[in-house]
Design a protein around this motif. Structure first.
Motif, PDB file in Angstrom:
ATOM      1  N   ASP A 103       0.814  -1.214   0.000  1.00 30.06           N
ATOM      2  CA  ASP A 103       0.000   0.000   0.000  1.00 30.06           C
ATOM      3  C   ASP A 103       0.848   1.266   0.000  1.00 30.06           C
ATOM      4  N   GLY A 104       1.868   1.311   0.844  1.00 29.37           N
ATOM      5  CA  GLY A 104       2.721   2.501   0.920  1.00 29.37           C
ATOM      6  C   GLY A 104       3.455   2.770  -0.381  1.00 29.37           C
ATOM      7  N   TYR A 105       3.952   1.722  -0.990  1.00 36.89           N
ATOM      8  CA  TYR A 105       4.660   1.881  -2.257  1.00 36.89           C
ATOM      9  C   TYR A 105       3.695   2.332  -3.352  1.00 36.89           C
ATOM     10  N   GLY A 106       2.507   1.756  -3.368  1.00 35.31           N
ATOM     11  CA  GLY A 106       1.499   2.148  -4.359  1.00 35.31           C
ATOM     12  C   GLY A 106       1.146   3.621  -4.258  1.00 35.31           C
ATOM     13  N   GLU A 107       1.025   4.102  -3.037  1.00 36.37           N
ATOM     14  CA  GLU A 107       0.730   5.530  -2.845  1.00 36.37           C
ATOM     15  C   GLU A 107       1.900   6.402  -3.291  1.00 36.37           C
ATOM     16  N   ALA A 108       3.116   5.956  -3.029  1.00 37.90           N
ATOM     17  CA  ALA A 108       4.296   6.704  -3.490  1.00 37.90           C
ATOM     18  C   ALA A 108       4.314   6.768  -5.020  1.00 37.90           C
ATOM     19  N   CYS A 109       3.932   5.676  -5.665  1.00 37.77           N
ATOM     20  CA  CYS A 109       3.865   5.655  -7.134  1.00 37.77           C
ATOM     21  C   CYS A 109       2.846   6.669  -7.631  1.00 37.77           C
ATOM     22  N   ARG A 110       1.678   6.665  -7.023  1.00 35.62           N
ATOM     23  CA  ARG A 110       0.621   7.605  -7.426  1.00 35.62           C
ATOM     24  C   ARG A 110       1.041   9.049  -7.237  1.00 35.62           C
ATOM     25  N   SER A 111       1.762   9.323  -6.178  1.00 32.69           N
ATOM     26  CA  SER A 111       2.168  10.699  -5.913  1.00 32.69           C
ATOM     27  C   SER A 111       3.178  11.211  -6.938  1.00 32.69           C
ATOM     28  N   LEU A 112       3.919  10.302  -7.562  1.00 35.72           N
ATOM     29  CA  LEU A 112       4.932  10.687  -8.538  1.00 35.72           C
ATOM     30  C   LEU A 112       4.453  10.597  -9.987  1.00 35.72           C
ATOM     31  N   ASN A 113       3.348   9.901 -10.241  1.00 39.94           N
ATOM     32  CA  ASN A 113       2.911   9.632 -11.599  1.00 39.94           C
ATOM     33  C   ASN A 113       1.409   9.880 -11.727  1.00 39.94           C
ATOM     34  N   ALA A 114       1.054  10.941 -12.383  1.00 44.96           N
ATOM     35  CA  ALA A 114      -0.371  11.295 -12.545  1.00 44.96           C
ATOM     36  C   ALA A 114      -1.140  10.250 -13.343  1.00 44.96           C
ATOM     37  N   THR A 115      -0.456   9.500 -14.188  1.00 41.38           N
ATOM     38  CA  THR A 115      -1.131   8.509 -15.020  1.00 41.38           C
ATOM     39  C   THR A 115      -1.422   7.203 -14.293  1.00 41.38           C
ATOM     40  N   ALA A 116      -0.894   7.041 -13.071  1.00 40.64           N
ATOM     41  CA  ALA A 116      -1.139   5.831 -12.274  1.00 40.64           C
ATOM     42  C   ALA A 116      -2.458   6.006 -11.553  1.00 40.64           C
ATOM     43  N   ALA A 117      -3.491   5.355 -12.046  1.00 42.30           N
ATOM     44  CA  ALA A 117      -4.835   5.513 -11.461  1.00 42.30           C
ATOM     45  C   ALA A 117      -5.134   4.418 -10.464  1.00 42.30           C
TER      46      ALA A 117
END
Length: 112
Positions: A98-112
């Motif tokens: 979960d934490g890594y997924g949120e970090a990905c979303r915060s850096l990449n607008a295309t990660a929905a």
């Protein structure tokens, strides 16, 4: 370090693009580059080479991998699914914490 991504329209195209990258850049036989291949032990890549692959993917697809990516991604398929999600070509992979997924979303607008 950026490479052409012309024609990469879905996650399977991206998988093939990454296979070609590893084959061409590091001389790994395509027969080894299967979905379940472990990047280090099966493909024979060092940590530094896996980091280089991440950098090339990030530059080429205009995405960002957060810190801890090498703790989340072990197999070739996982790398491909993650990159495809960050680019908006695939759903969020289930294997991500979960934490890594949120970090990905915060850096990449295309990660929905």
């Amino acid at each position: 370090m950026s490479r052409s991504v012309e024609g990469v329209a879905n996650w399977m195209h991206l998988f093939r693009w990454i296979v070609k990258l590893i084959r061409d850049e590091y001389g790994v036989d395509e027969k080894i580059l299967v979905r379940t291949a472990i990047l280090e032990s099966d493909c024979g890549l060092s940590i530094e080479q896996v980091e280089e692959v991440l950098d090339i993917i990030a530059d080429s697809f205009d995405i960002r991998f957060p810190e801890g990516t090498l703790n989340e991604v072990v197999k070739l398929e996982e790398l491909c699914m993650l990159a495809a999600w960050l680019k908006g070509l695939f759903k969020r992979p289930d294997f991500l914490s979960d934490g890594y997924g949120e970090a990905c979303r915060s850096l990449n607008a295309t990660a929905a």
